[in-house]
Design an enzyme around this catalytic site. Structure first.
Site, PDB file in Angstrom:
ATOM      1  N   ARG A  31      -8.402 -10.140   8.386  1.00 61.68           N
ATOM      2  CA  ARG A  31      -9.029  -8.843   8.692  1.00 61.68           C
ATOM      3  C   ARG A  31     -10.467  -8.854   8.204  1.00 61.68           C
ATOM      4  O   ARG A  31     -10.751  -9.350   7.106  1.00 61.68           O
ATOM      5  CB  ARG A  31      -8.231  -7.724   8.027  1.00 61.68           C
ATOM      6  CG  ARG A  31      -6.921  -7.385   8.765  1.00 61.68           C
ATOM      7  CD  ARG A  31      -7.177  -6.353   9.849  1.00 61.68           C
ATOM      8  NE  ARG A  31      -7.745  -5.173   9.220  1.00 61.68           N
ATOM      9  CZ  ARG A  31      -7.027  -4.226   8.584  1.00 61.68           C
ATOM     10  NH1 ARG A  31      -5.709  -4.309   8.564  1.00 61.68           N
ATOM     11  NH2 ARG A  31      -7.612  -3.206   8.010  1.00 61.68           N
ATOM     12  N   ASP A  42      -9.346  -0.389   7.876  1.00 65.09           N
ATOM     13  CA  ASP A  42      -8.494  -0.154   9.047  1.00 65.09           C
ATOM     14  C   ASP A  42      -9.249   0.403  10.261  1.00 65.09           C
ATOM     15  O   ASP A  42     -10.221   1.143  10.122  1.00 65.09           O
ATOM     16  CB  ASP A  42      -7.387   0.852   8.690  1.00 65.09           C
ATOM     17  CG  ASP A  42      -6.368   0.248   7.739  1.00 65.09           C
ATOM     18  OD1 ASP A  42      -6.644  -0.818   7.154  1.00 65.09           O
ATOM     19  OD2 ASP A  42      -5.302   0.856   7.577  1.00 65.09           O
ATOM     20  N   ASP A  81      -1.152  -8.092   2.520  1.00 63.75           N
ATOM     21  CA  ASP A  81      -2.103  -7.009   2.234  1.00 63.75           C
ATOM     22  C   ASP A  81      -2.702  -7.141   0.826  1.00 63.75           C
ATOM     23  O   ASP A  81      -2.357  -8.045   0.063  1.00 63.75           O
ATOM     24  CB  ASP A  81      -1.385  -5.664   2.443  1.00 63.75           C
ATOM     25  CG  ASP A  81      -2.314  -4.577   2.956  1.00 63.75           C
ATOM     26  OD1 ASP A  81      -3.542  -4.732   2.845  1.00 63.75           O
ATOM     27  OD2 ASP A  81      -1.812  -3.550   3.459  1.00 63.75           O
ATOM     28  N   CYS A 107       0.836  -1.208   0.000  1.00 59.86           N
ATOM     29  CA  CYS A 107       0.000   0.000   0.000  1.00 59.86           C
ATOM     30  C   CYS A 107       0.870   1.258   0.000  1.00 59.86           C
ATOM     31  O   CYS A 107       0.490   2.283  -0.537  1.00 59.86           O
ATOM     32  CB  CYS A 107      -0.951  -0.016   1.188  1.00 59.86           C
ATOM     33  SG  CYS A 107      -2.102  -1.403   1.091  1.00 59.86           S
TER      34      CYS A 107
HETATM   35  C1  GAL Z   1      -3.319  -1.179   4.886  1.00 63.55           C
HETATM   36  C2  GAL Z   1      -3.526  -2.139   6.034  1.00 63.55           C
HETATM   37  C3  GAL Z   1      -2.893  -1.521   7.254  1.00 63.55           C
HETATM   38  C4  GAL Z   1      -1.426  -1.240   7.009  1.00 63.55           C
HETATM   39  C5  GAL Z   1      -1.233  -0.395   5.763  1.00 63.55           C
HETATM   40  C6  GAL Z   1       0.229  -0.260   5.378  1.00 63.55           C
HETATM   41  O1  GAL Z   1      -3.873  -1.730   3.732  1.00 63.55           O
HETATM   42  O2  GAL Z   1      -4.884  -2.380   6.218  1.00 63.55           O
HETATM   43  O3  GAL Z   1      -3.071  -2.368   8.356  1.00 63.55           O
HETATM   44  O4  GAL Z   1      -0.757  -2.462   6.888  1.00 63.55           O
HETATM   45  O5  GAL Z   1      -1.937  -0.962   4.670  1.00 63.55           O
HETATM   46  O6  GAL Z   1       0.413   0.464   4.213  1.00 63.55           O
END
Ligand code: GAL
Length: 389
Positions: free
Chosen positions: A204, A208, A153, A125
């Site tokens: 999950r 978030d 992810d 991400c």
């Molecule tokens: C999101 C994830 C978070 C964190 C983040 C890092 O997609 O849900 O928990 O890992 O990316 O970029």
């Protein structure tokens, strides 16, 4: 010809269905994971060897390790922005000057476990290399570093509602020669709770847990609706904790911990442990709640409707219960306003007529009778461990 076609098609259907039937049988995650993750504490800035080792030391000095907190997990941003010329992931030399193995070795020497983060798409991400089409290579790399926990992810994919690549990585991890807890992070897409148990050790269930009471309440309400999918070896992951991150009241921090504990979510702390407040520390060190979270039965609590109570909706509901190996846990949460909540044990699934003894986990109060009640300030929670007298 038609027969042959039917035969081929049914063969293809079996082949297509097969990966889902194969469970990641790594023997891990019999109870929800307990630990810490770098992301909520400081995003990319905390993805360093220094922060990982500091967290491990603080697990010991703050008494967290003694309570069962085990995983020290580094999230997004730990690698360089591109793979090396042979196609392998490379730890950022600034953040991990001695590499990853040196860190995992030191963490193992303290009796703890070490975790890392990756992504099933082309990039994570935050824009670091993803594992798409490099699953086997990356699983072998993780094994060579003795990484114990792999969060995977869902960014930069062609279809965020697909589970194919989660299975590919499961198989690569299973063949890597090292046992790794496999944590699926597809934000509850693709009804992950219906297949997550065949693929990973946790999944999950929502986007978030951004730092506010609203997220805590919304995630817990979702968790109640899919509680039946969690069990030993594979649990619904309600996301990392936001306790001691400056946005929740003390009452809200109690409810955050209480709900995650009885809902059998992993409890991955998300604060800068060097700055944790005494009151937050007491909440995350609540031994009674951790014991409930780690109960061997591994059955998540969910909501129930006492006689006379309003019907549950999609919002956070005040009345919770779930089985434990030696009784029942009852949770009462002041979801909308300061309130006194009471339940008769006859209304609680798993209890019934008769006298029961109880202990409340935050106050330590004990008693016995046919009901429990708690006077709660806004968003506060009481958690009762109830046993037959
Ligand atoms: C999101 C994830 C978070 C964190 C983040 C890092 O997609 O849900 O928990 O890992 O990316 O970029």
């Amino acid at each position: 010809m038609i027969l042959l076609l039917t035969y081929l098609l049914s063969g293809m259907a079996i082949a297509a269905a097969k990966p889902l039937d194969k469970r990641l049988d790594n023997g891990l995650g019999k109870t929800p994971a307990l630990g810490w993750n770098s992301w909520n504490a400081g995003q990319c800035n905390f993805a360093t060897a220094q922060r990982a080792l500091q967290a491990a030391d603080l697990f010991i000095s703050l008494g967290l390790k003694d309570l069962g907190y085990t995983y020290v997990n580094i999230d997004d941003c730990w690698s360089t922005k591109s793979r090396n010329s042979s196609g392998y992931l490379v730890p950022d030399p600034q953040k991990f000057p001695n590499g990853i193995k040196a860190v995992s070795d030191q963490i193992h020497a303290k009796g703890l476990k070490f975790g890392l983060y990756g992504d099933r798409g082309t990039q994570t991400c935050a824009g670091y290399p993803g594992s798409l089409n490099n699953e086997e290579k990356d699983a072998k790399t993780l094994a060579s570093w003795e990484v114990d926990y792999w969060k995977y992810d869902n960014c930069h994919t062609t279809n965020e509602n697909s589970h194919t690549e989660y299975e590919k990585m499961r198989d690569a991890l299973a063949n890597s020669g090292y046992k790794v807890f496999y944590s699926l992070c597809n934000w509850g897409r693709d009804n992950v709770w219906t297949w997550g148990g065949k693929v990973g050790n946790s999944w999950r269930i929502t986007d978030d847990n951004f730092n506010s009471w609203n997220y805590v309440a919304t995630i817990a309400a979702k968790g109640a609706s899919i509680a039946q999918y969690g069990g030993p070896g594979g649990f619904n992951d309600w996301d990392m904790m936001q306790i001691s991150n400056g946005k929740l009241s003390a009452a809200e921090e109690r409810a955050h911990m209480g709900l995650w504990a009885i809902g059998k979510s992993p409890i991955l702390l998300g604060m800068d442990l060097t700055k944790i407040s005494q009151s937050s520390l007491a909440i995350v060190k609540n031994k009674g709640l951790i014991d409930i979270n780690q109960d061997a039965l591994g059955k998540p609590a969910t909501t129930f409707r006492p006689s006379g109570a309003p019907a549950p909706s999609s919002k956070l509901y005040p009345y919770w219960a779930g089985p434990l190996s030696d009784g029942v846990v009852v949770g009462l949460v002041a979801a909308d306003n300061a309130v006194t909540l009471s339940v008769n044990f006859t209304d609680v699934p798993g209890l019934g007529a008769g006298t029961f003894s109880w202990t409340e986990m935050f106050s330590g109060k004990t008693g016995s009778g046919t009901s429990v009640s708690a006077q709660l300030s806004l968003h506060d929670m009481a958690v009762f461990r109830v046993k037959k007298v």
